[in-house]
Scaffold this active site. Structure first.
Site, PDB file in Angstrom:
ATOM      1  N   HIS A 221       1.495   4.385  -2.913  1.00  0.00           N
ATOM      2  CA  HIS A 221       1.534   5.842  -2.768  1.00  0.00           C
ATOM      3  C   HIS A 221       2.759   6.413  -3.485  1.00  0.00           C
ATOM      4  CE1 HIS A 221      -1.861   6.771  -0.298  1.00  0.00           C
ATOM      5  NE2 HIS A 221      -1.482   6.010   0.712  1.00  0.00           N
TER       6      HIS A 221
ATOM      7  N   HIS B 229       0.834  -1.207   0.000  1.00  0.00           N
ATOM      8  CA  HIS B 229       0.000   0.000   0.000  1.00  0.00           C
ATOM      9  C   HIS B 229       0.869   1.258   0.000  1.00  0.00           C
ATOM     10  CE1 HIS B 229      -3.339   2.682   1.395  1.00  0.00           C
ATOM     11  NE2 HIS B 229      -2.338   3.283   2.015  1.00  0.00           N
ATOM     12  N   GLU B 230       1.899   1.268   0.823  1.00  0.00           N
ATOM     13  CA  GLU B 230       2.782   2.438   0.876  1.00  0.00           C
ATOM     14  C   GLU B 230       3.584   2.588  -0.410  1.00  0.00           C
ATOM     15  OE1 GLU B 230       2.208   4.487   3.065  1.00  0.00           O
ATOM     16  OE2 GLU B 230       1.031   3.193   4.380  1.00  0.00           O
TER      17      GLU B 230
ATOM     18  N   GLU C 174      -6.383   7.104  -0.710  1.00  0.00           N
ATOM     19  CA  GLU C 174      -6.286   5.841   0.019  1.00  0.00           C
ATOM     20  C   GLU C 174      -6.924   4.691  -0.754  1.00  0.00           C
ATOM     21  OE1 GLU C 174      -4.446   5.242   2.582  1.00  0.00           O
ATOM     22  OE2 GLU C 174      -3.870   7.345   2.663  1.00  0.00           O
TER      23      GLU C 174
END
Length: 301
Positions: free
Chosen positions: A134, A130-131, A199
């Site tokens: 980003h 997930h990071e 998100e």
């Protein structure tokens, strides 16, 4: 596209800064604020990631760490076709994580000690992915710049409220005080809008990177439960960085949901479950791709 959005954001924050300067000292104050904002723009672009990591007392993780965290990040970065970011550890029992950096070549992923103690390996891989999403989406520059400017605007607002604005302005003292309250609120709303829209995208791309959407969904649920009952004192002292975390590190459940920096965790989990179902149908093996929850404290405890 990421750089263009960052430039627009920096321009908007600069305008807010100049507005405050005018409220404090008229045209001269506005010009001084413009010069200060220009310097902040340059400094923020090159140093905001270091500032955020420093705020949270993050320390670098060695390449050959005993838990194999660096190897996991390297593998997932390869899946995402990204350079391996620097890895940092934050000593706090609250499970959480965030990414920062002005571009994929100058990026970092920070995880908390609580995260390593709470998640299984599959769940941790989902969070790291997930990071990395980003970083891949160029969200980190926008989110880090927003955090830095929002903090600066809040500090300036507190300064203005303490010392007073221009009492002889056209809008009067009451109007000046109202603007000193509303402008930081506007900066906060920018943070919320950025975080809420990004998100969902990071969840989707992260699930693709790790290949396990249900593991990420399980991780989100565990982190939400941990964040709701465990304080993160450093984050509480630096609320302008809250939108950077995968789950709001502040106790947002005590506040109006309208002012939450993150979308509903339940909605994010539902979207990941739907993504898993679609993936299973495409593979025609529904039972084969589900991730069972581990006890929580696996090889990372």
């Amino acid at each position: 596209m990421g750089y263009a959005k960052t430039a627009i954001l920096m321009a908007a924050m600069t305008a807010l800064f100049m507005g405050f300067g005018y409220l404090l000292a008229g045209t001269g104050g506005m010009l001084i604020a413009l010069m200060v904002a220009a310097g902040m723009n340059v400094f923020t672009w090159w140093n905001s990631d270091k500032m955020v990591l420093s705020m949270h007392n993050a320390r670098p993780v060695l390449t050959e760490d005993r838990l194999g965290l660096s190897k996991l990040v390297e593998t997932l970065a390869g899946n995402a076709d990204l350079p391996t970011p620097e890895i940092y550890l934050i000593e706090t029992p609250q499970p959480n994580a965030f990414a920062t950096g002005r571009n994929p070549r100058n990026a970092a992923v920070a995880v908390t000690s609580g995260l390593l103690q709470t998640l299984s390996r599959e769940e941790l891989a989902g969070v790291i992915a997930h990071e990395l999403a980003h970083i891949k989406n160029h969200d980190t520059a926008i989110m880090t710049v927003t955090a830095t400017f929002a903090g600066a605007i809040t500090m300036l607002a507190n300064f203005a409220l303490f010392f007073g604005g221009r009492r002889d302005s056209a809008i009067g003292l009451v109007g000046t005080i109202a603007l000193m309250i509303l402008v930081p609120l506007a900066a906060g709303l920018v943070q919320m809008a950025i975080s809420r829209t990004r998100e969902y995208s990071a969840d989707r791309v992260g699930a693709e990177i790790c290949g396990q959407p249900l593991a990420l969904a399980s991780a989100l649920q565990r982190i939400q439960r941990g964040a709701a009952r465990i304080d993160n004192d450093t984050a509480e002292r630096n609320p302008a960085t809250a939108h950077m975390f995968i789950i709001n590190p502040l106790h947002a459940y005590k506040r109006d949901k309208l002012f939450s920096t993150h979308p509903s965790t339940a909605n994010r989990i539902a979207a990941l479950q739907k993504l898993a179902e679609q993936s299973n149908r495409q593979r025609r093996s529904p039972a084969g791709s589900e991730i069972k929850r581990g006890p929580g404290t696996g090889p990372w405890g």
